[in-house]
Design a protein around this motif. Sequence first.
Motif, mmCIF file in Angstrom:
data_model
loop_
_atom_site.group_PDB
_atom_site.id
_atom_site.type_symbol
_atom_site.label_atom_id
_atom_site.label_comp_id
_atom_site.label_asym_id
_atom_site.label_seq_id
_atom_site.Cartn_x
_atom_site.Cartn_y
_atom_site.Cartn_z
ATOM 1 N N LEU A 6 24.710 10.036 21.737
ATOM 2 C CA LEU A 6 24.364 10.460 20.393
ATOM 3 C C LEU A 6 25.449 11.351 19.795
ATOM 4 C CD1 LEU A 6 20.598 11.409 20.891
ATOM 5 C CD2 LEU A 6 21.514 9.289 19.985
ATOM 6 N N ASP A 7 26.387 11.771 20.639
ATOM 7 C CA ASP A 7 27.428 12.680 20.186
ATOM 8 C C ASP A 7 28.491 11.906 19.403
ATOM 9 O OD1 ASP A 7 29.323 14.556 19.788
ATOM 10 O OD2 ASP A 7 29.322 15.321 21.844
ATOM 11 N N VAL A 8 28.704 12.314 18.140
ATOM 12 C CA VAL A 8 29.634 11.595 17.264
ATOM 13 C C VAL A 8 31.055 11.618 17.851
ATOM 14 C CG1 VAL A 8 30.561 11.471 14.931
ATOM 15 C CG2 VAL A 8 28.239 12.255 15.291
ATOM 16 N N ALA A 57 33.247 3.052 20.065
ATOM 17 C CA ALA A 57 33.210 1.751 19.389
ATOM 18 C C ALA A 57 33.627 1.897 17.934
ATOM 19 C CB ALA A 57 31.813 1.159 19.473
ATOM 20 N N ASP A 58 33.866 0.728 17.274
ATOM 21 C CA ASP A 58 34.217 0.733 15.860
ATOM 22 C C ASP A 58 32.994 1.067 15.021
ATOM 23 O OD1 ASP A 58 36.832 0.229 16.135
ATOM 24 O OD2 ASP A 58 36.663 -1.958 15.939
ATOM 25 N N ARG A 59 33.254 1.391 13.733
ATOM 26 C CA ARG A 59 32.123 1.700 12.861
ATOM 27 C C ARG A 59 31.470 0.415 12.371
ATOM 28 N NH1 ARG A 59 32.890 1.927 7.309
ATOM 29 N NH2 ARG A 59 31.499 3.707 7.185
ATOM 30 N N ASN A 98 29.440 5.852 12.724
ATOM 31 C CA ASN A 98 30.290 6.647 13.598
ATOM 32 C C ASN A 98 30.619 5.927 14.902
ATOM 33 O OD1 ASN A 98 30.442 9.035 11.979
ATOM 34 N ND2 ASN A 98 28.297 9.392 12.473
ATOM 35 N N GLY A 99 30.192 4.683 14.996
ATOM 36 C CA GLY A 99 30.449 3.944 16.215
ATOM 37 C C GLY A 99 29.457 4.231 17.331
#
Lengths: 300, 339
Positions: free
Chosen positions: A58-60, A65-67, A82-83
């Motif tokens: 859950l941490d941005v 990964a890509d958005r 945010n991926g």
Amino acid sequence: MTATQSPGAIAWTRRRTAFATGWSSFRSQRAGLVGLGVLVLIAVLALAAPLLTDQAGLDVTQATADRLEPPSMQHWLGTDENGRSVLLLTWWGARISLLVGLAATVLSVGIGTLVGILAAHFGGLTSAALMRVTDFFLVVPSLVLAIALSTVLARGLGTIVLAIGLTAWPTTARLVRAQTLAVEARPYIERAKALGAGHGHLIGSHVLPGVLPLVFANTTLAVASAVIAESTLSFLGLGDPTLVSWGAMLKSAMDTGAVTGGAWWYLLPPGLGIVTVVLAFTLCGRALETVLNPRLRGSR
Amino acid sequence: MGDAPDTEGRSGGGLARYVVSKLGGALTSLLLVILLGFFLFRVLPGDPVQTMTRGRAVSADQIAELRERFGLDLPLWQQFVDYLFGVLRGDLGVSYFYSRPVSDLIAERFWPTVLLAGTSTVLAVLLGIWLGTRSAWRHGSRFDRTATGVSLTLWSVPTFWLGLIMLMVFGVGVGPIPGMFPTGGITSPDTPPGLLPYVLDVAHHLVLPCITMVAVIFAQYQMVMRSSLLEEMGADYLTTARAKGLRDDLVRRRHAVPNAMLPTVTLIFLHLGLVVSGAIMVETVFSWPGLGLLTYQALDVPDLPLLQGTFIVLAGAVVAMNLIADLLYRFLDPRVRAS
């Protein structure tokens, strides 16, 4: 057999029998059972989230990964702006949505039951004043009031719970008042009064047990609307911005162009989560109402 | 509805007393709305200026200036008296964000909301009554079960989510589906001049928000129509009508449905509050320039005078609608009048 039992034991046996009858009557309602099953499943999944998944996802700052990536083997439900994995967000979002829904319901049903019983029990001026306030809250559109409350108070989970709880209680109050009036008209209440029972004893031992089943059925319906209210307020940006809930997910989906970008995988999971939970609570509530209200149980 | 009308009606005071008591109730509610508007937005935040400038760098001079502009340097009672007379004169203060009178802003945004909520309510009522009547007349049939299932499901759908989905599928377009409808606003900038193109353009913009609202609110009319028709169906006068040899659909249309309509008609007014709430969400999603979008935009700032104004107007409108519902119920149902 009755002569040797204490009054408490008799009451206990009677309640257990009543519960067993109620349960078998509930079991005959297919829709209610389905709702209950779904609820149990979702509750278990929500509680097990820390055991089965890694909260670090859950941490941005840790997202790799890509958005707005479409669903793939690696991210079954795609990624957010945010991926982060949408599946993980939805899973953890269930915890906040359910927590707020339940807490707000406890608050609103608590206030409603208290106001309803006090209004019916004391009557006269107390009743007139309490029902005037109830009518007022019934009339004022609750979403507008909830928006007003959450604007002026500090943003956070507690404020959302308070805003929903303080605006959703009037229907419970009216229901409980009507039921209390019906219970208090029964002869055993008069007998208890004649024997010198005080207000506390009357309400606690006689009125409350008579009213509680109805309150319980009403509660399941109240959770359904509280979950919708939570998602609505979060969607308007009034929730805690640091927590993931279904409504908050949909807000960021709208704000970050997931809608115009056609990122359906970001919109569907949180929305379907809300619909499933609300529908399940509604089905349970309706089935419970049928069990408790013999008038509805007929051939219709 | 409530049990209050019964006890008041039974005393036999007649119509005048009923109207006076309902009018008194509505005025009390209105007064409470105004009171709540004051305390909620001026007293609860502790320091409204700090709430409004939250998260922004503001100098002490600017804060002092804002404080003076909103009259927050005056004693509380003075603020309340000013506010009360302002509201009574229709003066709702000046918006912090737009620097314009709140009442002007609300007046501008009022009609789009009436158009959206009004059209949706009319369509939802027609659909609900039709579905409810058919469901009840053949209760237990497959049609009944399907209709009840569909409306229960739609009732569980958050308005804003349905709006987002509609926007994505029919506004933006997904896969093979092209975007057929505008994604926001009430008019396009490139509309040719003239009344007809203008009306058609607004109607085109109205389609998606309207469908979204109808989908969410028609269920309640269907449910109430269904259950009140079911109540009527055992009644003796229907047996009599059938015994006369009247055709089934005539019994339904001439006798049963008009009687079952009563609760639905008053429900329309009672539920306008819900429509208002739904409009906030729908207008936000589709950027429909009505009171709902105005409220949403004011939330971000937060623009307390504007929020206070929309709160008073929206809540006041619902109080008025409830009064109409109460009076209408009394007027339409002779049983309430006589008892």
